[in-house]
Scaffold this motif. Structure first.
Motif, PDB file in Angstrom:
ATOM      1  N   LEU A   1      -5.960  16.492  -0.372  1.00  0.00           N
ATOM      2  CA  LEU A   1      -4.741  16.540   0.255  1.00  0.00           C
ATOM      3  C   LEU A   1      -4.679  16.257   1.766  1.00  0.00           C
ATOM      4  O   LEU A   1      -3.897  15.597   2.334  1.00  0.00           O
ATOM      5  CB  LEU A   1      -4.086  17.967   0.329  1.00  0.00           C
ATOM      6  N   GLY A   2      -5.994  16.830   2.456  1.00  0.00           N
ATOM      7  CA  GLY A   2      -6.159  16.442   3.828  1.00  0.00           C
ATOM      8  C   GLY A   2      -6.379  14.642   4.100  1.00  0.00           C
ATOM      9  O   GLY A   2      -5.475  14.081   5.017  1.00  0.00           O
ATOM     10  N   ARG A   3      -7.071  14.366   3.318  1.00  0.00           N
ATOM     11  CA  ARG A   3      -7.252  12.722   3.309  1.00  0.00           C
ATOM     12  C   ARG A   3      -5.974  12.282   3.155  1.00  0.00           C
ATOM     13  O   ARG A   3      -5.566  10.955   3.777  1.00  0.00           O
ATOM     14  CB  ARG A   3      -8.337  12.369   2.481  1.00  0.00           C
ATOM     15  N   TRP A   4      -5.284  12.677   2.084  1.00  0.00           N
ATOM     16  CA  TRP A   4      -3.974  11.679   1.639  1.00  0.00           C
ATOM     17  C   TRP A   4      -3.086  11.901   2.810  1.00  0.00           C
ATOM     18  O   TRP A   4      -2.542  10.863   3.221  1.00  0.00           O
ATOM     19  CB  TRP A   4      -3.326  12.819   0.300  1.00  0.00           C
ATOM     20  N   LYS A   5      -2.835  13.128   3.378  1.00  0.00           N
ATOM     21  CA  LYS A   5      -1.785  13.112   4.626  1.00  0.00           C
ATOM     22  C   LYS A   5      -2.181  12.144   5.804  1.00  0.00           C
ATOM     23  O   LYS A   5      -1.405  11.613   6.404  1.00  0.00           O
ATOM     24  CB  LYS A   5      -1.851  14.595   5.035  1.00  0.00           C
TER      25      LYS A   5
ATOM     26  N   LEU B   1      -0.788   4.849   7.733  1.00  0.00           N
ATOM     27  CA  LEU B   1      -0.181   3.954   6.953  1.00  0.00           C
ATOM     28  C   LEU B   1       1.365   3.692   7.646  1.00  0.00           C
ATOM     29  O   LEU B   1       1.753   2.655   7.876  1.00  0.00           O
ATOM     30  CB  LEU B   1       0.253   4.250   5.378  1.00  0.00           C
ATOM     31  N   VAL B   2       2.104   4.806   7.672  1.00  0.00           N
ATOM     32  CA  VAL B   2       3.092   4.807   8.558  1.00  0.00           C
ATOM     33  C   VAL B   2       3.076   4.163   9.875  1.00  0.00           C
ATOM     34  O   VAL B   2       4.045   3.454  10.439  1.00  0.00           O
ATOM     35  CB  VAL B   2       4.051   6.019   8.456  1.00  0.00           C
ATOM     36  N   GLU B   3       2.306   4.639  10.703  1.00  0.00           N
ATOM     37  CA  GLU B   3       1.934   4.422  12.102  1.00  0.00           C
ATOM     38  C   GLU B   3       1.504   3.028  12.238  1.00  0.00           C
ATOM     39  O   GLU B   3       2.135   2.357  12.869  1.00  0.00           O
ATOM     40  CB  GLU B   3       0.685   5.055  12.690  1.00  0.00           C
ATOM     41  N   HIS B   4       0.726   2.487  11.279  1.00  0.00           N
ATOM     42  CA  HIS B   4       0.418   1.001  11.101  1.00  0.00           C
ATOM     43  C   HIS B   4       1.527   0.060  10.888  1.00  0.00           C
ATOM     44  O   HIS B   4       1.906  -0.796  11.548  1.00  0.00           O
ATOM     45  CB  HIS B   4      -0.699   0.746  10.278  1.00  0.00           C
ATOM     46  N   CYS B   5       2.396   0.289   9.980  1.00  0.00           N
ATOM     47  CA  CYS B   5       3.717  -0.184   9.760  1.00  0.00           C
ATOM     48  C   CYS B   5       4.749  -0.234  10.994  1.00  0.00           C
ATOM     49  O   CYS B   5       5.095  -1.229  11.395  1.00  0.00           O
ATOM     50  CB  CYS B   5       4.381   0.525   8.573  1.00  0.00           C
ATOM     51  N   GLN B   6       4.889   0.727  11.561  1.00  0.00           N
ATOM     52  CA  GLN B   6       5.582   0.879  12.682  1.00  0.00           C
ATOM     53  C   GLN B   6       5.338   0.164  13.973  1.00  0.00           C
ATOM     54  O   GLN B   6       5.860  -0.447  14.438  1.00  0.00           O
ATOM     55  CB  GLN B   6       6.144   2.289  13.300  1.00  0.00           C
TER      56      GLN B   6
ATOM     57  N   LEU C   1       0.907  -1.289  -0.100  1.00  0.00           N
ATOM     58  CA  LEU C   1      -0.018   0.015   0.016  1.00  0.00           C
ATOM     59  C   LEU C   1       0.770   1.355   0.043  1.00  0.00           C
ATOM     60  O   LEU C   1       0.320   2.280  -0.790  1.00  0.00           O
ATOM     61  CB  LEU C   1      -0.892   0.045   1.177  1.00  0.00           C
ATOM     62  N   GLN C   2       1.960   1.242   0.781  1.00  0.00           N
ATOM     63  CA  GLN C   2       2.806   2.398   0.850  1.00  0.00           C
ATOM     64  C   GLN C   2       3.398   2.516  -0.618  1.00  0.00           C
ATOM     65  O   GLN C   2       3.778   3.765  -1.056  1.00  0.00           O
ATOM     66  CB  GLN C   2       4.173   2.195   1.826  1.00  0.00           C
ATOM     67  N   SER C   3       3.802   1.267  -1.431  1.00  0.00           N
ATOM     68  CA  SER C   3       4.471   1.662  -2.548  1.00  0.00           C
ATOM     69  C   SER C   3       3.276   2.247  -3.434  1.00  0.00           C
ATOM     70  O   SER C   3       3.465   3.045  -4.414  1.00  0.00           O
ATOM     71  CB  SER C   3       4.806   0.160  -3.280  1.00  0.00           C
ATOM     72  N   SER C   4       2.119   1.870  -3.595  1.00  0.00           N
ATOM     73  CA  SER C   4       1.035   2.249  -4.355  1.00  0.00           C
ATOM     74  C   SER C   4       0.705   3.783  -4.055  1.00  0.00           C
ATOM     75  O   SER C   4       0.567   4.538  -5.092  1.00  0.00           O
ATOM     76  CB  SER C   4      -0.149   1.202  -3.691  1.00  0.00           C
ATOM     77  N   LEU C   5       0.816   4.167  -2.851  1.00  0.00           N
ATOM     78  CA  LEU C   5       1.033   5.499  -2.380  1.00  0.00           C
ATOM     79  C   LEU C   5       1.927   6.449  -3.016  1.00  0.00           C
ATOM     80  O   LEU C   5       1.548   7.243  -3.754  1.00  0.00           O
ATOM     81  CB  LEU C   5       0.900   5.732  -0.733  1.00  0.00           C
ATOM     82  N   GLN C   6       3.175   5.934  -3.108  1.00  0.00           N
ATOM     83  CA  GLN C   6       4.162   6.664  -4.091  1.00  0.00           C
ATOM     84  C   GLN C   6       3.667   6.645  -5.337  1.00  0.00           C
ATOM     85  O   GLN C   6       4.154   7.886  -6.133  1.00  0.00           O
ATOM     86  CB  GLN C   6       5.450   5.977  -3.934  1.00  0.00           C
ATOM     87  N   GLU C   7       3.328   5.777  -5.783  1.00  0.00           N
ATOM     88  CA  GLU C   7       2.760   5.703  -7.575  1.00  0.00           C
ATOM     89  C   GLU C   7       1.725   6.871  -7.679  1.00  0.00           C
ATOM     90  O   GLU C   7       1.570   7.327  -8.873  1.00  0.00           O
ATOM     91  CB  GLU C   7       2.511   4.453  -7.863  1.00  0.00           C
ATOM     92  N   GLN C   8       0.776   6.658  -6.640  1.00  0.00           N
ATOM     93  CA  GLN C   8      -0.419   7.760  -7.054  1.00  0.00           C
ATOM     94  C   GLN C   8       0.127   9.068  -6.557  1.00  0.00           C
ATOM     95  O   GLN C   8      -0.588  10.101  -6.960  1.00  0.00           O
ATOM     96  CB  GLN C   8      -1.487   7.459  -5.979  1.00  0.00           C
TER      97      GLN C   8
END
Length: 156
Positions: A91-95, A101-106, A50-57
């Protein structure tokens, strides 16, 4: 016509919104306590994908922001404000999604480390308990054998 977004803008907007919605749904899956390392690894792989997909989007989101900036220079104030409001919401939803996503991974990585440590400690404890069990089942030395009694006392 200068104040209207290009057709590609609407397509990109729809693509980004659908992606955000799907990602929010994936992240909203209730987090359950899992005691199986393999399941946790699978979930971490999904989150990393999902993080990779986020970077692609991100390209699409950058395009939307740039297009809104260009349109706001050419468009009347009310039209410009409408598109700015729309992109600000996205942009708010994106952030928020990125942060979650970062929080869940950590958090998952931390829990996986704790689970691994717990499993290793449990394995060590079980081995020690088996050794103690063997020791306790050994035959006790005779009362007159002080050397054997002393050795067994040290082992205890």
């Amino acid at each position: 016509f200068d104040s209207l977004p290009p057709a590609h803008y609407k397509e990109t907007m729809n693509t980004v919104l659908v992606w955000i919605q799907q990602s929010e749904t994936k992240l909203s899956v209730p987090q359950v306590a899992v005691a199986e390392y393999e399941i946790m690894e699978q979930r971490l792989r999904e989150l990393k994908a999902l993080q990779s997909s986020l970077q692609e989007q991100q390209k699409g989101l950058n395009y939307l922001s740039t297009t809104v900036e260009d349109m706001s220079r050419k468009a009347p104030a009310e039209v410009s404000q409408r598109y700015r409001s729309e992109i600000e919401v996205i942009l708010g939803r994106w952030k928020k999604l990125s942060a979650q996503l970062v929080e869940h991974c950590q958090k998952l990585e931390e829990l996986m480390t704790k689970l691994q440590r717990f499993q290793n400690d449990t394995k060590t404890l079980k081995k020690w308990m088996a050794e103690v069990d063997v020791f306790l089942k050994e035959e006790w030395p005779a009362l007159g054998d002080s050397e054997a009694l002393e050795k067994q006392l040290e082992q205890c």
